[in-house]
Design a protein around this motif. Structure first.
Motif, PDB file in Angstrom:
ATOM      1  N   PHE A 114       0.842  -1.201   0.000  1.00  0.00           N
ATOM      2  CA  PHE A 114       0.000   0.000   0.000  1.00  0.00           C
ATOM      3  C   PHE A 114       0.874   1.248   0.000  1.00  0.00           C
ATOM      4  O   PHE A 114       0.587   2.222  -0.692  1.00  0.00           O
ATOM      5  CB  PHE A 114      -0.901  -0.029   1.234  1.00  0.00           C
ATOM      6  CG  PHE A 114      -1.907   1.081   1.300  1.00  0.00           C
ATOM      7  CD1 PHE A 114      -3.178   0.918   0.777  1.00  0.00           C
ATOM      8  CD2 PHE A 114      -1.580   2.297   1.890  1.00  0.00           C
ATOM      9  CE1 PHE A 114      -4.108   1.946   0.832  1.00  0.00           C
ATOM     10  CE2 PHE A 114      -2.501   3.332   1.955  1.00  0.00           C
ATOM     11  CZ  PHE A 114      -3.768   3.160   1.422  1.00  0.00           C
ATOM     12  N   GLU A 115       1.982   1.202   0.757  1.00  0.00           N
ATOM     13  CA  GLU A 115       2.890   2.351   0.823  1.00  0.00           C
ATOM     14  C   GLU A 115       3.604   2.580  -0.508  1.00  0.00           C
ATOM     15  O   GLU A 115       3.826   3.719  -0.917  1.00  0.00           O
ATOM     16  CB  GLU A 115       3.913   2.162   1.940  1.00  0.00           C
ATOM     17  CG  GLU A 115       4.771   3.386   2.191  1.00  0.00           C
ATOM     18  CD  GLU A 115       5.606   3.264   3.443  1.00  0.00           C
ATOM     19  OE1 GLU A 115       6.211   4.271   3.843  1.00  0.00           O
ATOM     20  OE2 GLU A 115       5.636   2.158   4.041  1.00  0.00           O
ATOM     21  N   ASN A 116       3.965   1.481  -1.199  1.00  0.00           N
ATOM     22  CA  ASN A 116       4.565   1.620  -2.534  1.00  0.00           C
ATOM     23  C   ASN A 116       3.614   2.349  -3.479  1.00  0.00           C
ATOM     24  O   ASN A 116       4.030   3.223  -4.241  1.00  0.00           O
ATOM     25  CB  ASN A 116       4.893   0.254  -3.119  1.00  0.00           C
ATOM     26  CG  ASN A 116       5.962  -0.493  -2.361  1.00  0.00           C
ATOM     27  OD1 ASN A 116       5.956  -1.724  -2.288  1.00  0.00           O
ATOM     28  ND2 ASN A 116       6.911   0.236  -1.768  1.00  0.00           N
ATOM     29  N   LEU A 117       2.345   1.980  -3.414  1.00  0.00           N
ATOM     30  CA  LEU A 117       1.338   2.642  -4.246  1.00  0.00           C
ATOM     31  C   LEU A 117       1.218   4.113  -3.870  1.00  0.00           C
ATOM     32  O   LEU A 117       1.165   4.987  -4.746  1.00  0.00           O
ATOM     33  CB  LEU A 117      -0.016   1.945  -4.087  1.00  0.00           C
ATOM     34  CG  LEU A 117      -1.221   2.663  -4.718  1.00  0.00           C
ATOM     35  CD1 LEU A 117      -1.006   2.869  -6.209  1.00  0.00           C
ATOM     36  CD2 LEU A 117      -2.503   1.885  -4.450  1.00  0.00           C
ATOM     37  N   PHE A 118       1.197   4.404  -2.584  1.00  0.00           N
ATOM     38  CA  PHE A 118       1.074   5.790  -2.126  1.00  0.00           C
ATOM     39  C   PHE A 118       2.222   6.641  -2.653  1.00  0.00           C
ATOM     40  O   PHE A 118       2.010   7.764  -3.137  1.00  0.00           O
ATOM     41  CB  PHE A 118       1.044   5.826  -0.598  1.00  0.00           C
ATOM     42  CG  PHE A 118       1.014   7.211  -0.015  1.00  0.00           C
ATOM     43  CD1 PHE A 118      -0.086   8.037  -0.199  1.00  0.00           C
ATOM     44  CD2 PHE A 118       2.097   7.696   0.698  1.00  0.00           C
ATOM     45  CE1 PHE A 118      -0.110   9.319   0.332  1.00  0.00           C
ATOM     46  CE2 PHE A 118       2.084   8.973   1.228  1.00  0.00           C
ATOM     47  CZ  PHE A 118       0.978   9.789   1.049  1.00  0.00           C
ATOM     48  N   ILE A 143      -2.725   6.328   8.369  1.00  0.00           N
ATOM     49  CA  ILE A 143      -2.937   5.199   7.461  1.00  0.00           C
ATOM     50  C   ILE A 143      -1.707   4.308   7.327  1.00  0.00           C
ATOM     51  O   ILE A 143      -1.772   3.098   7.583  1.00  0.00           O
ATOM     52  CB  ILE A 143      -3.363   5.710   6.067  1.00  0.00           C
ATOM     53  CG1 ILE A 143      -4.648   6.533   6.173  1.00  0.00           C
ATOM     54  CG2 ILE A 143      -3.570   4.540   5.113  1.00  0.00           C
ATOM     55  CD1 ILE A 143      -5.086   7.158   4.871  1.00  0.00           C
ATOM     56  N   LEU A 144      -0.574   4.885   6.941  1.00  0.00           N
ATOM     57  CA  LEU A 144       0.618   4.079   6.660  1.00  0.00           C
ATOM     58  C   LEU A 144       1.114   3.284   7.874  1.00  0.00           C
ATOM     59  O   LEU A 144       1.561   2.139   7.696  1.00  0.00           O
ATOM     60  CB  LEU A 144       1.735   4.970   6.113  1.00  0.00           C
ATOM     61  CG  LEU A 144       1.422   5.670   4.783  1.00  0.00           C
ATOM     62  CD1 LEU A 144       2.621   6.463   4.301  1.00  0.00           C
ATOM     63  CD2 LEU A 144       1.000   4.661   3.727  1.00  0.00           C
ATOM     64  N   PRO A 145       1.055   3.825   9.105  1.00  0.00           N
ATOM     65  CA  PRO A 145       1.489   2.997  10.246  1.00  0.00           C
ATOM     66  C   PRO A 145       0.652   1.738  10.422  1.00  0.00           C
ATOM     67  O   PRO A 145       1.111   0.754  10.995  1.00  0.00           O
ATOM     68  CB  PRO A 145       1.321   3.948  11.439  1.00  0.00           C
ATOM     69  CG  PRO A 145       1.417   5.316  10.859  1.00  0.00           C
ATOM     70  CD  PRO A 145       0.753   5.207   9.515  1.00  0.00           C
ATOM     71  N   GLN A 185      -9.607   7.939  -4.074  1.00  0.00           N
ATOM     72  CA  GLN A 185      -8.999   8.555  -5.256  1.00  0.00           C
ATOM     73  C   GLN A 185      -7.732   7.802  -5.652  1.00  0.00           C
ATOM     74  O   GLN A 185      -7.491   7.544  -6.832  1.00  0.00           O
ATOM     75  CB  GLN A 185      -8.663  10.018  -4.968  1.00  0.00           C
ATOM     76  CG  GLN A 185      -8.054  10.746  -6.170  1.00  0.00           C
ATOM     77  CD  GLN A 185      -7.664  12.173  -5.850  1.00  0.00           C
ATOM     78  OE1 GLN A 185      -8.002  12.722  -4.802  1.00  0.00           O
ATOM     79  NE2 GLN A 185      -6.923  12.803  -6.756  1.00  0.00           N
ATOM     80  N   MET A 186      -6.926   7.424  -4.667  1.00  0.00           N
ATOM     81  CA  MET A 186      -5.679   6.726  -4.958  1.00  0.00           C
ATOM     82  C   MET A 186      -5.941   5.337  -5.535  1.00  0.00           C
ATOM     83  O   MET A 186      -5.317   4.943  -6.537  1.00  0.00           O
ATOM     84  CB  MET A 186      -4.842   6.600  -3.679  1.00  0.00           C
ATOM     85  CG  MET A 186      -3.489   5.927  -3.889  1.00  0.00           C
ATOM     86  SD  MET A 186      -2.547   5.746  -2.364  1.00  0.00           S
ATOM     87  CE  MET A 186      -3.426   4.377  -1.596  1.00  0.00           C
ATOM     88  N   LEU A 187      -6.852   4.580  -4.936  1.00  0.00           N
ATOM     89  CA  LEU A 187      -7.113   3.220  -5.406  1.00  0.00           C
ATOM     90  C   LEU A 187      -7.782   3.213  -6.780  1.00  0.00           C
ATOM     91  O   LEU A 187      -7.526   2.313  -7.587  1.00  0.00           O
ATOM     92  CB  LEU A 187      -7.975   2.480  -4.385  1.00  0.00           C
ATOM     93  CG  LEU A 187      -7.292   2.162  -3.046  1.00  0.00           C
ATOM     94  CD1 LEU A 187      -8.255   1.455  -2.109  1.00  0.00           C
ATOM     95  CD2 LEU A 187      -6.049   1.321  -3.247  1.00  0.00           C
ATOM     96  N   ARG A 188      -8.596   4.208  -7.063  1.00  0.00           N
ATOM     97  CA  ARG A 188      -9.211   4.265  -8.388  1.00  0.00           C
ATOM     98  C   ARG A 188      -8.183   4.652  -9.446  1.00  0.00           C
ATOM     99  O   ARG A 188      -8.283   4.241 -10.598  1.00  0.00           O
ATOM    100  CB  ARG A 188     -10.398   5.238  -8.376  1.00  0.00           C
ATOM    101  CG  ARG A 188     -11.565   4.703  -7.540  1.00  0.00           C
ATOM    102  CD  ARG A 188     -12.798   5.596  -7.574  1.00  0.00           C
ATOM    103  NE  ARG A 188     -13.808   5.039  -6.693  1.00  0.00           N
ATOM    104  CZ  ARG A 188     -14.030   5.451  -5.446  1.00  0.00           C
ATOM    105  NH1 ARG A 188     -13.311   6.444  -4.944  1.00  0.00           N
ATOM    106  NH2 ARG A 188     -14.956   4.881  -4.696  1.00  0.00           N
TER     107      ARG A 188
END
Length: 456
Positions: A114-118, A143-145, A185-188
Motif C-alpha cells: 500500500f505504501e509503494n502505491l502511495f 494510514i501508513l502505520p 482517489q488513490m485506489l481508483r
C-alpha cells in the motif's frame, strides 16, 4: 612451460589427445594458448581450452586446461560439437539468469505494498495546491502505520475499515470522510494502471466501504451553517469583551487564562464575511494586490480554489466596511509583503491558522480528551449558546452570500462575487465578456452597509 622465454615465441607445444599449445611472447610475459584440435564433418576444428601464463590472475592451471580438453573430447565422442555445446551452455545459463530475474521481479510486483502505491501516486498521480503536503501528513499519521506494509493484493475492506474506525474513535467525522475520499482517489487511480490493476483482481476494496455507517448520525458532510444577525452582533461583542477583560487585568494576572482574540483573526473574520472570500485566499493575500486608494483587491488564479483543477483570477471591489478592515490590518502588517505574514515573515501564515484558532475556542464541539499543547481550549467563541453548533470561517462566506440574497442581489452576481466557475456553452463564453464590475461593486456595497447596520 616454466622454462619458456621470449625467444620461444610462436613455438608449438603438444600434449596427449591433440591438445596443442601456441607460445606467445608479450611485454607482460610469456603465455601459452591451448586449443583442442578435432575433426568434424570432414574438417579440422579448434576448441579453445584456456591460456597458461607465468604471471597474471586470469591464467589457467595446466590441470584446468587438461580438464577442459577432456570435456571437449568426451563431447566429440558423443557426437557433439564442443564449441556449439559451450555456446548452448552459455545461452542456457543466461536464460536461467533471466528467468530468475523475471521471477524476482514478478514476486516484487506481486508484493508491492500500500505504501509503494502511495509513493507512486504522490509522484505521478496527484498534484494538490499545497504540493501534497497535507496528503503526506494525514497518510503518515493515520494510514501508513497501520496498513502501509500490507501487500496491495491482500488489502481488504476490513483493513480500510480498521483505519477509518480508529480515526472515528477520536470523534473526527470530517477526517474520516477526507481519508475515505483520498484513499478512494488513490485506489481508483491504481485500478487503471500497471502493475497495480493486476493486484486488485478481486476488485477495489474501497467500493465495499460505506463511510456513512462510520459517522455520527447527526453529522452533516455538507454544512449549511449561517450566522444570524444576532450572532454576528454577538460575535462583535465577544471580541470587545475579551479585549476589555484582558486590558483590565492587573499586570500580575495577564497569564490568568483570559486572552483576547488576535486582532488579525478579527480582521480576517470581518473580511471573509464582507467579501465572501475563502479563508485560504485571504491568508495568502499580498499587499501588492490591494489598492486601498481605489478599494480593489486582486486575487490571482493560483491563490484561488478551483473545481477540477480549473481556477480563475478574481477582482473584489471593497465596500467601505471591508476597506476599513484592510486599513486597520495594514497598520499591523503593512511593512511585510503579506497581509497575514508567518512568524518569520518570509511567507504567508498557514491557511489553517484562523480555522484552528476559531475552532480551539469552541472546544465543546471538538470531543478532545485533553487540550492540545500550546493551543486555546475554551468556549469563548461559541455563539447562541451553541444551539446551532460550531461555526467556521467558511460559514462566514455562506452567511455573506445569504445576506446578499436577502438584499435582492441576483444569484448570478452572488456566484460571481464568490468567484464560482459558472457553467455555460463555449460559444457564450467566447462572445460574452462583460466583467460585471458595476453589478458586483453594488452587491458588495449593499452587503457592507448591511453588516454596518447590524453591528450598529
Amino acid at each position: 612451460m616454466e622454462s619458456l622465454t621470449a625467444e620461444d615465441n610462436g613455438k608449438t607445444l603438444r600434449d596427449d589427445g591433440n591438445l596443442i599449445g601456441k607460445v606467445i611472447a608479450r611485454q607482460k610475459g610469456v603465455s601459452v594458448s591451448f586449443y583442442y584440435r578435432f575433426k568434424w564433418d570432414g574438417k579440422f576444428k579448434d576448441f579453445a581450452c584456456g591460456t597458461w601464463a607465468k604471471t597474471g590472475s586470469k591464467s589457467k592451471s595446466l590441470s584446468d586446461i587438461r580438464s577442459e580438453h577432456r570435456n571437449a573430447s568426451r563431447k566429440v565422442a558423443e557426437g557433439l560439437d564442443p564449441t556449439s555445446a559451450k555456446k548452448a551452455e552459455k545461452i542456457e545459463a543466461q536464460t536461467a539468469i533471466a528467468a530468475t530475474i523475471a521471477e524476482a521481479e514478478r514476486l516484487a510486483a506481486e508484493n508491492k505494498t500500500f505504501e509503494n502505491l502511495f509513493d507512486e501516486w504522490l509522484r505521478d498521480g496527484v498534484s494538490r495546491q499545497d504540493n501534497n503536503a497535507e496528503l503526506r501528513r494525514s497518510f503518515k499519521k493515520d494510514i501508513l502505520p497501520v496498513i502501509g506494509k500490507r501487500p496491495l493484493r491482500s488489502l481488504t475492506e476490513k483493513d480500510l475499515l480498521a483505519v477509518l474506525r480508529a480515526v472515528r474513535t477520536r470523534g473526527l467525522n470530517r477526517t474520516v470522510v477526507i481519508l475515505y475520499n483520498d484513499i478512494g482517489q488513490m485506489l481508483r487511480w491504481a485500478e487503471k494502471r500497471k502493475p497495480w490493476r493486476s493486484l486488485m483482481i478481486d476488485g477495489n476494496p474501497i467500493d465495499l466501504v460505506n463511510v456513512q455507517t462510520l459517522l455520527d448520525h447527526d453529522y452533516q458532510e455538507e454544512r449549511d451553517r449561517v450566522l444570524s444577525s444576532d450572532e454576528i452582533c454577538e460575535l462583535r461583542g465577544i471580541f470587545a469583551r475579551l479585549e476589555h477583560d484582558y486590558d483590565t487585568l492587573p499586570a500580575g494576572q495577564k497569564y490568568s487564562g483570559i486572552r483576547p482574540v488576535n486582532s488579525r483573526v478579527q480582521r480576517a473574520v470581518w473580511i471573509c464575511l464582507s467579501t465572501l472570500c475563502r479563508i485560504g485566499e485571504l491568508l495568502k493575500a499580498e499587499w501588492k494586490n490591494l489598492d486601498l486608494e481605489k478599494g480593489t483587491w486582486f486575487i490571482p488564479a493560483l491563490a484561488t480554489k478551483g473545481r477540477k483543477g480549473k481556477r480563475q483570477d478574481h477582482h473584489v471591489f471593497l465596500s467601505n466596511f471591508a476597506l476599513e478592515q484592510f486599513k486597520r490590518l495594514q497598520k499591523e502588517t503593512g511593512s511585510n509583503p503579506f497581509c497575514f505574514p508567518s512568524k518569520n515573515g518570509e511567507c504567508h501564515v498557514d491557511i489553517k491558522t484562523v480555522s484552528k484558532l476559531i475552532g480551539d475556542r469552541q472546544c465543546r464541539f471538538k470531543k478532545r480528551s485533553k487540550p492540545l499543547s500550546g493551543r486555546h481550549h475554551d468556549d469563548s467563541l461559541v455563539l447562541n449558546n451553541g444551539t446551532k453548533g460550531e461555526w467556521t470561517p467558511h460559514d462566514l462566506r455562506r452567511t455573506g452570500a445569504t445576506m446578499m440574497q436577502e438584499l435582492g442581489v441576483t444569484l448570478e452576481i452572488i456566484d460571481r462575487c464568490q468567484n464560482h466557475l459558472l457553467a455555460g456553452s463555449k460559444v457564450r463564453r467566447h462572445y460574452l465578456h462583460h466583467d460585471y464590475a458595476k453589478e458586483k461593486t453594488e452587491a458588495w456595497r449593499l452587503l457592507g452597509e448591511r453588516i454596518e447596520t447590524i453591528l450598529a
